[in-house]
Design a protein around this motif. Structure first.
Motif, mmCIF file in Angstrom:
data_model
loop_
_atom_site.group_PDB
_atom_site.id
_atom_site.type_symbol
_atom_site.label_atom_id
_atom_site.label_comp_id
_atom_site.label_asym_id
_atom_site.label_seq_id
_atom_site.Cartn_x
_atom_site.Cartn_y
_atom_site.Cartn_z
ATOM 1 N N SER A 57 86.368 45.765 -2.758
ATOM 2 C CA SER A 57 85.344 46.743 -3.157
ATOM 3 C C SER A 57 85.306 47.966 -2.235
ATOM 4 N N LYS A 58 85.751 47.819 -0.985
ATOM 5 C CA LYS A 58 85.710 48.948 -0.049
ATOM 6 C C LYS A 58 86.548 50.117 -0.573
ATOM 7 N N TYR A 65 76.355 49.924 5.176
ATOM 8 C CA TYR A 65 77.757 49.540 5.303
ATOM 9 C C TYR A 65 78.570 50.846 5.406
ATOM 10 N N ASP A 91 75.898 48.303 -4.403
ATOM 11 C CA ASP A 91 76.886 47.377 -3.862
ATOM 12 C C ASP A 91 76.239 45.990 -3.833
ATOM 13 N N THR A 109 82.648 41.792 -5.165
ATOM 14 C CA THR A 109 83.865 41.411 -4.455
ATOM 15 C C THR A 109 84.030 39.901 -4.445
ATOM 16 N N ARG A 112 92.076 40.950 -1.186
ATOM 17 C CA ARG A 112 91.733 42.257 -1.742
ATOM 18 C C ARG A 112 91.508 42.203 -3.259
ATOM 19 N N TYR A 144 74.349 37.359 7.499
ATOM 20 C CA TYR A 144 73.990 38.052 8.738
ATOM 21 C C TYR A 144 72.585 37.720 9.223
HETATM 22 C C1 LIG Z 1 78.139 45.721 1.778
HETATM 23 C C2 LIG Z 1 79.612 45.527 1.722
HETATM 24 N N1 LIG Z 1 80.313 46.110 0.746
HETATM 25 C C3 LIG Z 1 81.643 45.977 0.676
HETATM 26 C C4 LIG Z 1 82.333 45.234 1.603
HETATM 27 C C5 LIG Z 1 83.839 45.189 1.494
HETATM 28 O O1 LIG Z 1 84.316 44.095 0.845
HETATM 29 P P1 LIG Z 1 85.803 44.060 0.274
HETATM 30 O O2 LIG Z 1 86.507 43.005 1.053
HETATM 31 O O3 LIG Z 1 85.631 43.708 -1.175
HETATM 32 O O4 LIG Z 1 86.427 45.397 0.441
HETATM 33 C C6 LIG Z 1 81.655 44.592 2.635
HETATM 34 C C7 LIG Z 1 82.382 43.810 3.643
HETATM 35 O O5 LIG Z 1 81.937 43.610 4.741
HETATM 36 C C8 LIG Z 1 80.258 44.735 2.687
HETATM 37 O O6 LIG Z 1 79.532 44.135 3.629
#
Ligand SMILES: Cc1ncc(COP(=O)(O)O)c(C=O)c1O
Length: 313
Positions: free
Chosen positions: A15-16, A40, A118, A149, A160, A237
């Motif tokens: 998702s990043k 994030y 997200d 994700t 990924r 967390y």
């Molecule tokens: C809020 C948030 N969004 C997205 C991600 C990224 O995840 P991905 O591995 O799907 O890129 C993270 C990972 O730490 C996250 O905490």
């Protein structure tokens, strides 16, 4: 809810990648983007890479780390193009009630703002809590998208695999950019992801139980060192205040240098994270016990300031 798989969903290489590329697809230099602080990092770095201007929405403990929509000046809301947000939240572990999502949708409709939510911790929720999806809210699909994700729920971070769902026009913009950048997810990984998504719910319950056990274990251990941490209803967390008069960076460095334990300074997530550190529950309880023992040995504790009033006579 029902989605058209052709137009209202797009697989992502995690998702990043999608969160950042969405910014590159939509934000022109000088566009104003609303982003919570702390957040994030991809939620503000993506827009910054695209040349956008960030308007940080400072989150506060007294608002349960929710965005205070009423505090956004009208002129800012009018200029804003996109709002990124994330509940359950990394890094604060805060969750948002359904009414909050309704307010965000009404706000975005009023000011013609694209919503980017997200929901990567959709399944990592405890104690009967069920996170809300933006797309559950009537009208949200006309103005928003939501990122998911497999990294968290299915422990597939290195593989990924992620996806975005929601408004077909917003998704089309991202698809057009990505068509020029990548060729999608390797088919074997897609099959693995499909298998993961089809696992019975009992798998999810096991994962949730694992994180909940670690959460409770660490909260108990930290309470013996002076911290009172309310149990997170979701995420992996704990959002932990630094001892009084200690900055996030100083506290994280002290912990690292004196104990070898890594915690993430809250200001790494934006200025609004100052005064806190984020602890990830990614180690088992025996490792967490080692970390707690080392904190104790180094006499790292939380001592709240007791305000005393000296009466003058
Ligand atoms: C809020 C948030 N969004 C997205 C991600 C990224 O995840 P991905 O591995 O799907 O890129 C993270 C990972 O730490 C996250 O905490």
């Amino acid at each position: 809810m029902e989605l058209d798989p052709d137009g209202e969903a797009l697989p992502l290489l995690g998702s990043k990648e999608g969160l950042t590329h969405l910014a590159i697809a939509y934000i022109n230099p000088g566009d104003l983007v609303l982003v919570p602080s702390p957040a994030y990092p991809a939620h503000f770095r993506g827009p910054l890479i695209a040349g956008g201007e960030i308007y940080p929405l400072i989150l506060k403990p007294e608002n349960d780390w929710l965005i205070d929509l009423a505090a956004i000046p009208d002129a800012v809301a009018k200029r804003a193009k996109i709002l990124y947000f994330n509940y359950p939240s990394n890094p604060t572990a805060a969750t948002a009630p359904r009414e909050f999502f309704q307010e965000v949708v009404a706000f975005a409709q009023r000011h013609e703002i694209l919503l980017v939510h997200d929901l990567c911790y959709a399944e990592l929720a405890f104690d009967g809590y069920h996170p809300t999806s933006l797309l559950e809210i009537p009208g949200a699909k006309e103005i928003g998208v939501e990122f998911h994700t497999l990294s968290k729920t299915y422990n597939m971070a290195g593989w990924r695999v992620g996806f975005v769902v929601g408004n077909r026009h917003i998704i089309q913009g991202l698809r057009t950019l990505k068509t020029n950048l990548d060729y999608g997810i390797f088919a074997a990984l897609q099959t693995a992801a499909e298998t993961a998504l089809n696992l019975p719910d009992v798998y999810l319950h096991e994962v949730q139980a694992r994180y909940r056990t670690r959460r409770d274990f660490l909260i108990q251990g930290l309470s013996e060192l002076g911290w009172t941490i309310p149990p997170s209803k979701a995420t992996m967390y704990l959002w932990v205040p630094c001892p009084p008069d200690t900055s996030s960076t100083d506290f994280a460095l002290t912990v690292l240098q004196q104990t070898g334990v890594v915690v993430t300074p809250g200001n790494a997530f934006g200025a609004g994270g100052e005064g806190y550190v984020r602890i990830s529950l990614i180690a088992d309880c025996d490792r967490l016990q080692t970390a707690l023992d080392r904190l104790k040995q180094a006499n790292i504790r939380y001592q709240p300031v007791i305000s005393s009033r000296v009466e003058s006579r």
